[in-house]
Write an enzyme that holds these catalytic residues in place. Structure first.
Site, PDB file in Angstrom:
ATOM      1  N   GLU A 260     -19.182   8.649 -26.330  1.00  0.00           N
ATOM      2  CA  GLU A 260     -20.322   9.563 -27.503  1.00  0.00           C
ATOM      3  C   GLU A 260     -20.397   9.427 -28.861  1.00  0.00           C
ATOM      4  O   GLU A 260     -19.011   9.109 -29.658  1.00  0.00           O
ATOM      5  CB  GLU A 260     -20.405  11.116 -27.258  1.00  0.00           C
ATOM      6  CG  GLU A 260     -20.258  12.145 -25.884  1.00  0.00           C
ATOM      7  CD  GLU A 260     -19.714  13.108 -25.563  1.00  0.00           C
ATOM      8  OE1 GLU A 260     -19.570  14.217 -26.610  1.00  0.00           O
ATOM      9  OE2 GLU A 260     -20.603  13.566 -24.072  1.00  0.00           O
ATOM     10  N   HIS A 283     -24.068  17.206 -26.285  1.00  0.00           N
ATOM     11  CA  HIS A 283     -22.684  18.180 -25.836  1.00  0.00           C
ATOM     12  C   HIS A 283     -22.845  19.603 -26.143  1.00  0.00           C
ATOM     13  O   HIS A 283     -22.001  19.933 -27.002  1.00  0.00           O
ATOM     14  CB  HIS A 283     -21.769  17.045 -26.525  1.00  0.00           C
ATOM     15  CG  HIS A 283     -20.119  17.498 -25.571  1.00  0.00           C
ATOM     16  ND1 HIS A 283     -19.361  16.826 -25.591  1.00  0.00           N
ATOM     17  CD2 HIS A 283     -19.464  18.765 -25.134  1.00  0.00           C
ATOM     18  CE1 HIS A 283     -18.092  17.476 -24.440  1.00  0.00           C
ATOM     19  NE2 HIS A 283     -18.512  18.260 -24.697  1.00  0.00           N
TER      20      HIS A 283
HETATM   21  P1  NAI Z   1     -11.835  24.471 -14.496  1.00  0.00           P
HETATM   22  O1  NAI Z   1     -10.815  24.616 -14.679  1.00  0.00           O
HETATM   23  O2  NAI Z   1     -12.478  26.108 -14.874  1.00  0.00           O
HETATM   24  O3  NAI Z   1     -12.816  24.332 -13.167  1.00  0.00           O
HETATM   25  C1  NAI Z   1     -13.246  23.126 -12.472  1.00  0.00           C
HETATM   26  C2  NAI Z   1     -12.859  23.823 -10.917  1.00  0.00           C
HETATM   27  O4  NAI Z   1     -13.287  21.588 -10.785  1.00  0.00           O
HETATM   28  C3  NAI Z   1     -12.090  23.249 -10.699  1.00  0.00           C
HETATM   29  O5  NAI Z   1     -11.843  24.567  -9.705  1.00  0.00           O
HETATM   30  C4  NAI Z   1     -10.838  22.502 -10.014  1.00  0.00           C
HETATM   31  O6  NAI Z   1     -10.276  22.643  -8.539  1.00  0.00           O
HETATM   32  C5  NAI Z   1     -12.967  21.568  -9.358  1.00  0.00           C
HETATM   33  N1  NAI Z   1     -12.089  19.940  -9.393  1.00  0.00           N
HETATM   34  C6  NAI Z   1     -11.017  19.052  -9.808  1.00  0.00           C
HETATM   35  N2  NAI Z   1     -11.394  18.269  -9.591  1.00  0.00           N
HETATM   36  C7  NAI Z   1     -12.323  18.002  -8.472  1.00  0.00           C
HETATM   37  C8  NAI Z   1     -12.952  16.758  -7.828  1.00  0.00           C
HETATM   38  N3  NAI Z   1     -12.817  15.655  -8.174  1.00  0.00           N
HETATM   39  N4  NAI Z   1     -13.865  17.320  -6.499  1.00  0.00           N
HETATM   40  C9  NAI Z   1     -14.432  18.683  -6.336  1.00  0.00           C
HETATM   41  N5  NAI Z   1     -14.114  19.590  -7.331  1.00  0.00           N
HETATM   42  C10 NAI Z   1     -12.855  19.303  -8.677  1.00  0.00           C
HETATM   43  O7  NAI Z   1     -13.211  24.370 -15.504  1.00  0.00           O
HETATM   44  P2  NAI Z   1     -14.272  25.281 -16.256  1.00  0.00           P
HETATM   45  O8  NAI Z   1     -14.238  25.888 -17.372  1.00  0.00           O
HETATM   46  O9  NAI Z   1     -15.169  25.847 -15.585  1.00  0.00           O
HETATM   47  O10 NAI Z   1     -15.123  23.398 -17.359  1.00  0.00           O
HETATM   48  C11 NAI Z   1     -15.914  22.992 -16.177  1.00  0.00           C
HETATM   49  C12 NAI Z   1     -15.857  21.282 -17.052  1.00  0.00           C
HETATM   50  O11 NAI Z   1     -16.755  21.613 -18.155  1.00  0.00           O
HETATM   51  C13 NAI Z   1     -14.709  20.338 -17.330  1.00  0.00           C
HETATM   52  O12 NAI Z   1     -15.361  19.478 -17.739  1.00  0.00           O
HETATM   53  C14 NAI Z   1     -14.752  21.537 -19.285  1.00  0.00           C
HETATM   54  O13 NAI Z   1     -14.366  19.602 -20.281  1.00  0.00           O
HETATM   55  C15 NAI Z   1     -16.370  21.294 -19.304  1.00  0.00           C
HETATM   56  N6  NAI Z   1     -17.267  21.833 -20.547  1.00  0.00           N
HETATM   57  C16 NAI Z   1     -18.675  21.344 -21.447  1.00  0.00           C
HETATM   58  C17 NAI Z   1     -18.705  21.840 -22.351  1.00  0.00           C
HETATM   59  C18 NAI Z   1     -19.865  21.289 -22.632  1.00  0.00           C
HETATM   60  O14 NAI Z   1     -20.277  21.820 -23.738  1.00  0.00           O
HETATM   61  N7  NAI Z   1     -20.576  20.523 -21.972  1.00  0.00           N
HETATM   62  C19 NAI Z   1     -18.222  23.178 -22.719  1.00  0.00           C
HETATM   63  C20 NAI Z   1     -16.985  23.517 -21.362  1.00  0.00           C
HETATM   64  C21 NAI Z   1     -16.909  22.919 -20.792  1.00  0.00           C
END
Ligand code: NAI
Length: 401
Positions: A260, A283
């Protein structure tokens, strides 16, 4: 007086929380500082609040020996030397959930816009073409949304999508409680074959690197849509580009990229630029006024709770002890080396001074132990001094409400 120093234009909601709790010695800076400017600004601070650009390295932290806690008013914490903070007995807090809703709303909006081919139509009208046609445009109602990663954000997206009449399926590596009528699918390939819209909400890192590669894309339904607002490394962008060109994928929304740009002046280098049914955003999935306000509140609440009661729950680097009311006259926070005899010497010291312990909790993390001890009499300064002078003590604090 607790001296609080906040950098990088942290939302005023943080100040409100501190002031409501009676902490008024607050200095705020609109920008991130470094070098001598940073050293001067943090002199004497007990609480530091930063966002992503202030670097709290070991050298910087050593300049603030009385530091009690650090708040990262954002999600990431790699701008802080967490191990060094831990070795100083300083917990670091962040705001992992404050922008969940903002991401979820954006994803649902993008799913609807892409199903209707709005980005493409918007582009054509801007060029002066009036392509009034229903071809390739679908309602969200009755379509299947597939969520990869059913965590905080993924499960919220599912709830919102059901409200719009979508069927929700999800795939997660852990067993998750489905919300609403959402259904779990164990095999990623079978899951991908069922979804009209696939949205990714997994963490970044090795395990999810190119999770959506050429094979996974080939397994997706012809004409389906891909949304990625998780981490840029999760999707093989070249494979997605090919699938968009061939029409196998009919549209995509990408908020995160493998590499990015670091600033507004640096262009994004991506083969997806200029594609008409692709939404590209910088982002900003979690970037809303509401999320900034929530982050200000969430992190300031955690800092206040720690300073007032020692509750370290939610800290990213520190042994976690939950909030509990002070049981007695005073509470001592004892951060010490995690070694045999540390707790014994605390108890002996209390006994020597006739102080009765009414409750005690201990948690350890690596080389550090954290004990919260409530007593039924005041603790004199000399006891605190004696404890502070002990070889096993890293830091001790007295809370007398
Ligand atoms: P979280 O930790 O609550 O959820 C992630 C989920 O993915 C968990 O349930 C986990 O078991 C599952 N997981 C892990 N590896 C996996 C795989 N290989 N296959 C299937 N499921 C898998 O995380 P949250 O808070 O929901 O965030 C999700 C993503 O969003 C993160 O990558 C975070 O960095 C990103 N994010 C992006 C933002 C943006 O501005 N675009 C802002 C906030 C978060």
């Amino acid at each position: 007086m607790t001296r609080i120093v906040l950098f990088e234009n942290i939302h005023p909601s943080a100040r409100e929380v501190f002031e409501a709790a009676g902490y008024t010695d607050i200095t705020t800076y609109g920008e991130a500082l470094s070098g001598d400017d940073l050293h001067k600004a943090i002199d004497g601070a007990q609480v530091l609040g930063i966002r992503s650009r202030t670097q709290l390295t070991a050298d910087v932290l050593d300049k603030v020996p009385n530091l009690k806690a650090i708040g990262c008013f954002c999600i990431g914490t790699n701008q802080v030397d967490l191990d060094h903070a831990l070795s100083m007995g300083v917990p670091v807090f962040n705001a992992p959930f404050s922008n969940t809703r903002s991401v979820a709303e954006m994803v649902l909006a993008e799913a609807i816009l892409l199903l209707r081919r709005i980005p493409e139509k918007n582009f054509r009208v801007h060029q002066g073409f009036w392509d009034k046609t229903a071809e390739g445009a679908y309602e969200a109602r009755g379509k299947t949304l597939g969520i990869v990663g059913y965590g905080n954000i993924g499960s919220q997206v599912g709830t919102l999508a059901e409200a719009a009449g979508m069927h929700v399926i999800f795939h997660d590596i852990e067993a998750k409680l489905p919300l609403g009528n959402a259904k779990a699918t164990a095999s990623l390939k079978k899951f991908l074959a069922q979804a009209d819209v696939v949205t990714l909400h997994v963490p970044g890192g090795e395990a999810t690197n190119n999770l959506i590669n050429a094979d996974a894309i080939a397994a997706m339904k012809p004409g389906s849509i891909l949304i990625n607002a998780s981490r840029g490394t999760v999707v093989d962008i070249d494979a997605l580009h090919k699938a968009l060109e061939s029409g196998h994928i009919s549209g995509a929304a990408i908020d995160v990229f493998p590499v990015e740009p670091k600033s507004v002046n640096e262009p994004l280098d991506s083969p997806l630029r200029g594609m008409h049914n692709v939404i590209l955003t910088p982002h900003i999935g979690g970037s809303t006024q509401e999320s900034q306000e929530n982050i200000g509140r969430e992190v300031a609440d955690k800092l206040v709770s720690y300073i007032r009661t020692g509750a370290s729950k939610g800290s990213v680097n520190f042994p976690e002890l939950r909030y509990r009311d002070i049981n007695g006259i005073a509470r001592m926070l004892y951060i010490h080396k995690n070694m045999p005899g540390a707790m014994g010497s605390l108890s002996s010291l209390m006994a020597k001074h006739g102080i009765n312990i009414v409750s005690q909790r201990l948690q350890t993390k690596g080389s550090i132990g954290y004990a919260m001890t409530d007593v039924d009499s005041a603790i004199p300064d000399e006891v605190m001094q004696e404890l502070q002078n002990s070889e096993v003590t890293i830091r001790c604090e007295l809370i007398q409400p």
